[in-house]
Design a protein around this motif. Sequence first.
Motif, PDB file in Angstrom:
ATOM      1  N   ARG A 109       0.856  -1.189   0.000  1.00  0.00           N
ATOM      2  CA  ARG A 109       0.000   0.000   0.000  1.00  0.00           C
ATOM      3  C   ARG A 109       0.893   1.240   0.000  1.00  0.00           C
ATOM      4  O   ARG A 109       1.858   1.311   0.763  1.00  0.00           O
ATOM      5  CB  ARG A 109      -0.878   0.049   1.247  1.00  0.00           C
ATOM      6  CG  ARG A 109      -1.672  -1.221   1.555  1.00  0.00           C
ATOM      7  CD  ARG A 109      -2.800  -1.432   0.597  1.00  0.00           C
ATOM      8  NE  ARG A 109      -3.819  -2.323   1.153  1.00  0.00           N
ATOM      9  CZ  ARG A 109      -4.716  -2.951   0.441  1.00  0.00           C
ATOM     10  NH1 ARG A 109      -4.739  -2.818  -0.869  1.00  0.00           N
ATOM     11  NH2 ARG A 109      -5.616  -3.733   1.007  1.00  0.00           N
ATOM     12  N   ASP A 110       0.574   2.217  -0.824  1.00  0.00           N
ATOM     13  CA  ASP A 110       1.338   3.464  -0.873  1.00  0.00           C
ATOM     14  C   ASP A 110       0.895   4.402   0.244  1.00  0.00           C
ATOM     15  O   ASP A 110      -0.291   4.712   0.378  1.00  0.00           O
ATOM     16  CB  ASP A 110       1.140   4.160  -2.223  1.00  0.00           C
ATOM     17  CG  ASP A 110       1.833   3.411  -3.357  1.00  0.00           C
ATOM     18  OD1 ASP A 110       2.920   2.851  -3.116  1.00  0.00           O
ATOM     19  OD2 ASP A 110       1.276   3.383  -4.469  1.00  0.00           O
TER      20      ASP A 110
ATOM     21  N   GLY B 105       6.677   6.367   1.507  1.00  0.00           N
ATOM     22  CA  GLY B 105       7.071   4.994   1.234  1.00  0.00           C
ATOM     23  C   GLY B 105       5.873   4.074   1.065  1.00  0.00           C
ATOM     24  O   GLY B 105       4.747   4.530   0.839  1.00  0.00           O
ATOM     25  N   ARG B 106       6.140   2.793   1.205  1.00  0.00           N
ATOM     26  CA  ARG B 106       5.095   1.788   1.010  1.00  0.00           C
ATOM     27  C   ARG B 106       4.913   0.976   2.277  1.00  0.00           C
ATOM     28  O   ARG B 106       5.888   0.575   2.919  1.00  0.00           O
ATOM     29  CB  ARG B 106       5.456   0.862  -0.151  1.00  0.00           C
ATOM     30  CG  ARG B 106       5.682   1.563  -1.475  1.00  0.00           C
ATOM     31  CD  ARG B 106       5.928   0.590  -2.602  1.00  0.00           C
ATOM     32  NE  ARG B 106       7.057  -0.302  -2.319  1.00  0.00           N
ATOM     33  CZ  ARG B 106       7.367  -1.375  -3.051  1.00  0.00           C
ATOM     34  NH1 ARG B 106       6.610  -1.704  -4.091  1.00  0.00           N
ATOM     35  NH2 ARG B 106       8.403  -2.118  -2.740  1.00  0.00           N
TER      36      ARG B 106
ATOM     37  N   TRP C 241      -6.113   3.799  -1.446  1.00  0.00           N
ATOM     38  CA  TRP C 241      -6.079   3.229  -0.105  1.00  0.00           C
ATOM     39  C   TRP C 241      -5.736   4.335   0.872  1.00  0.00           C
ATOM     40  O   TRP C 241      -4.806   5.123   0.627  1.00  0.00           O
ATOM     41  CB  TRP C 241      -5.039   2.114  -0.030  1.00  0.00           C
ATOM     42  CG  TRP C 241      -4.803   1.584   1.361  1.00  0.00           C
ATOM     43  CD1 TRP C 241      -5.608   0.721   2.054  1.00  0.00           C
ATOM     44  CD2 TRP C 241      -3.684   1.865   2.216  1.00  0.00           C
ATOM     45  NE1 TRP C 241      -5.066   0.456   3.286  1.00  0.00           N
ATOM     46  CE2 TRP C 241      -3.882   1.147   3.408  1.00  0.00           C
ATOM     47  CE3 TRP C 241      -2.540   2.654   2.088  1.00  0.00           C
ATOM     48  CZ2 TRP C 241      -2.983   1.189   4.472  1.00  0.00           C
ATOM     49  CZ3 TRP C 241      -1.643   2.711   3.132  1.00  0.00           C
ATOM     50  CH2 TRP C 241      -1.854   1.985   4.314  1.00  0.00           C
ATOM     51  N   LEU C 242      -6.476   4.430   1.967  1.00  0.00           N
ATOM     52  CA  LEU C 242      -6.201   5.412   3.004  1.00  0.00           C
ATOM     53  C   LEU C 242      -5.626   4.692   4.212  1.00  0.00           C
ATOM     54  O   LEU C 242      -6.238   3.742   4.720  1.00  0.00           O
ATOM     55  CB  LEU C 242      -7.487   6.148   3.403  1.00  0.00           C
ATOM     56  CG  LEU C 242      -8.178   6.940   2.285  1.00  0.00           C
ATOM     57  CD1 LEU C 242      -9.488   7.521   2.794  1.00  0.00           C
ATOM     58  CD2 LEU C 242      -7.258   8.024   1.763  1.00  0.00           C
ATOM     59  N   PRO C 243      -4.443   5.085   4.675  1.00  0.00           N
ATOM     60  CA  PRO C 243      -3.832   4.409   5.819  1.00  0.00           C
ATOM     61  C   PRO C 243      -4.566   4.728   7.111  1.00  0.00           C
ATOM     62  O   PRO C 243      -5.400   5.646   7.148  1.00  0.00           O
ATOM     63  CB  PRO C 243      -2.413   4.992   5.839  1.00  0.00           C
ATOM     64  CG  PRO C 243      -2.574   6.368   5.282  1.00  0.00           C
ATOM     65  CD  PRO C 243      -3.647   6.240   4.225  1.00  0.00           C
ATOM     66  N   PRO C 244      -4.271   4.019   8.195  1.00  0.00           N
ATOM     67  CA  PRO C 244      -4.865   4.382   9.484  1.00  0.00           C
ATOM     68  C   PRO C 244      -4.513   5.836   9.821  1.00  0.00           C
ATOM     69  O   PRO C 244      -3.454   6.333   9.431  1.00  0.00           O
ATOM     70  CB  PRO C 244      -4.199   3.414  10.471  1.00  0.00           C
ATOM     71  CG  PRO C 244      -3.686   2.286   9.631  1.00  0.00           C
ATOM     72  CD  PRO C 244      -3.361   2.867   8.293  1.00  0.00           C
ATOM     73  N   ALA C 245      -5.385   6.505  10.548  1.00  0.00           N
ATOM     74  CA  ALA C 245      -5.137   7.908  10.904  1.00  0.00           C
ATOM     75  C   ALA C 245      -3.843   8.077  11.687  1.00  0.00           C
ATOM     76  O   ALA C 245      -3.234   9.145  11.680  1.00  0.00           O
ATOM     77  CB  ALA C 245      -6.317   8.444  11.714  1.00  0.00           C
ATOM     78  N   SER C 246      -3.399   7.021  12.331  1.00  0.00           N
ATOM     79  CA  SER C 246      -2.203   7.078  13.186  1.00  0.00           C
ATOM     80  C   SER C 246      -0.905   6.791  12.433  1.00  0.00           C
ATOM     81  O   SER C 246       0.139   6.614  13.063  1.00  0.00           O
ATOM     82  CB  SER C 246      -2.347   6.060  14.324  1.00  0.00           C
ATOM     83  OG  SER C 246      -2.425   4.740  13.784  1.00  0.00           O
ATOM     84  N   TRP C 247      -0.909   6.774  11.096  1.00  0.00           N
ATOM     85  CA  TRP C 247       0.248   6.253  10.369  1.00  0.00           C
ATOM     86  C   TRP C 247       1.531   7.037  10.635  1.00  0.00           C
ATOM     87  O   TRP C 247       2.612   6.437  10.744  1.00  0.00           O
ATOM     88  CB  TRP C 247      -0.044   6.157   8.875  1.00  0.00           C
ATOM     89  CG  TRP C 247      -0.153   7.457   8.131  1.00  0.00           C
ATOM     90  CD1 TRP C 247      -1.273   8.202   7.942  1.00  0.00           C
ATOM     91  CD2 TRP C 247       0.904   8.148   7.444  1.00  0.00           C
ATOM     92  NE1 TRP C 247      -1.001   9.317   7.198  1.00  0.00           N
ATOM     93  CE2 TRP C 247       0.335   9.314   6.880  1.00  0.00           C
ATOM     94  CE3 TRP C 247       2.259   7.899   7.260  1.00  0.00           C
ATOM     95  CZ2 TRP C 247       1.076  10.236   6.142  1.00  0.00           C
ATOM     96  CZ3 TRP C 247       3.004   8.809   6.520  1.00  0.00           C
ATOM     97  CH2 TRP C 247       2.422   9.964   5.978  1.00  0.00           C
ATOM     98  N   ARG C 248       1.466   8.365  10.753  1.00  0.00           N
ATOM     99  CA  ARG C 248       2.690   9.140  11.035  1.00  0.00           C
ATOM    100  C   ARG C 248       3.222   8.811  12.428  1.00  0.00           C
ATOM    101  O   ARG C 248       4.425   8.636  12.629  1.00  0.00           O
ATOM    102  CB  ARG C 248       2.398  10.637  10.923  1.00  0.00           C
ATOM    103  CG  ARG C 248       2.170  11.126   9.505  1.00  0.00           C
ATOM    104  CD  ARG C 248       1.996  12.643   9.496  1.00  0.00           C
ATOM    105  NE  ARG C 248       1.818  13.165   8.150  1.00  0.00           N
ATOM    106  CZ  ARG C 248       0.647  13.282   7.540  1.00  0.00           C
ATOM    107  NH1 ARG C 248      -0.461  12.883   8.169  1.00  0.00           N
ATOM    108  NH2 ARG C 248       0.563  13.774   6.326  1.00  0.00           N
TER     109      ARG C 248
END
Length: 201
Positions: free
Chosen positions: A61-62, A68-69, A102-109
């Motif tokens: 997933r981008d 990154g991925r 694709w949207l990552p989890p809100a906590s990704w950072r």
Amino acid sequence: MTTPLEQRRLNDANGLLFVHQFGWLRTAELGKLLWPDSPASRQAADRLARSWIERQLIIVRDLPDGAGRALVLATAGVRLLAENNIAAGSGKDIGRLTSDSWLPPASWRHDIIAHGVLCELHRRGYRIYPEMELRRHANGHAKIPDGCAVKDNQSIWLEVEHTRKSGKEMRNLAHALSMVASGQAAPIAGIKPTIAMVAFL
């Protein structure tokens, strides 16, 4: 002596287990986990990820903003871990799929910071427990740290602060850290935390 095939199987099992424990990983962190002392760990992880993609062991997933991925477990990766007596689940539901992205989890950072700190502790000889892994084994625990790390008689409770806190959230954080530092924190997933650590940019 380990044959190339045996080494590949070992790298597959160890690497996919890390992906499962963290929920998702980038190759930058995966390399540090598998080859903590190698200056070429990222390149080695990139090669391993390409092999996993070819064998459909992972889903890629981008991440936004050129970060990154994210690598998550695919069904074939879950089967490979099962062959090594490791129970895992697919990561296909991590984040959210829309009609075109694709949207990552809100906590990704926040997660990237936690992953980086845990990788450094791993390099220093600590056994690490990411938040995702702790959640699987900490039923009913009111407060879950962003990771734990254990070495000898030290057990670190990690908190990552990516956004400013105030009011009740700040008080809850201060209370959790105080409980750990004073030795009064309850064990989580069988780990009795003894040291409080806060990581921030």
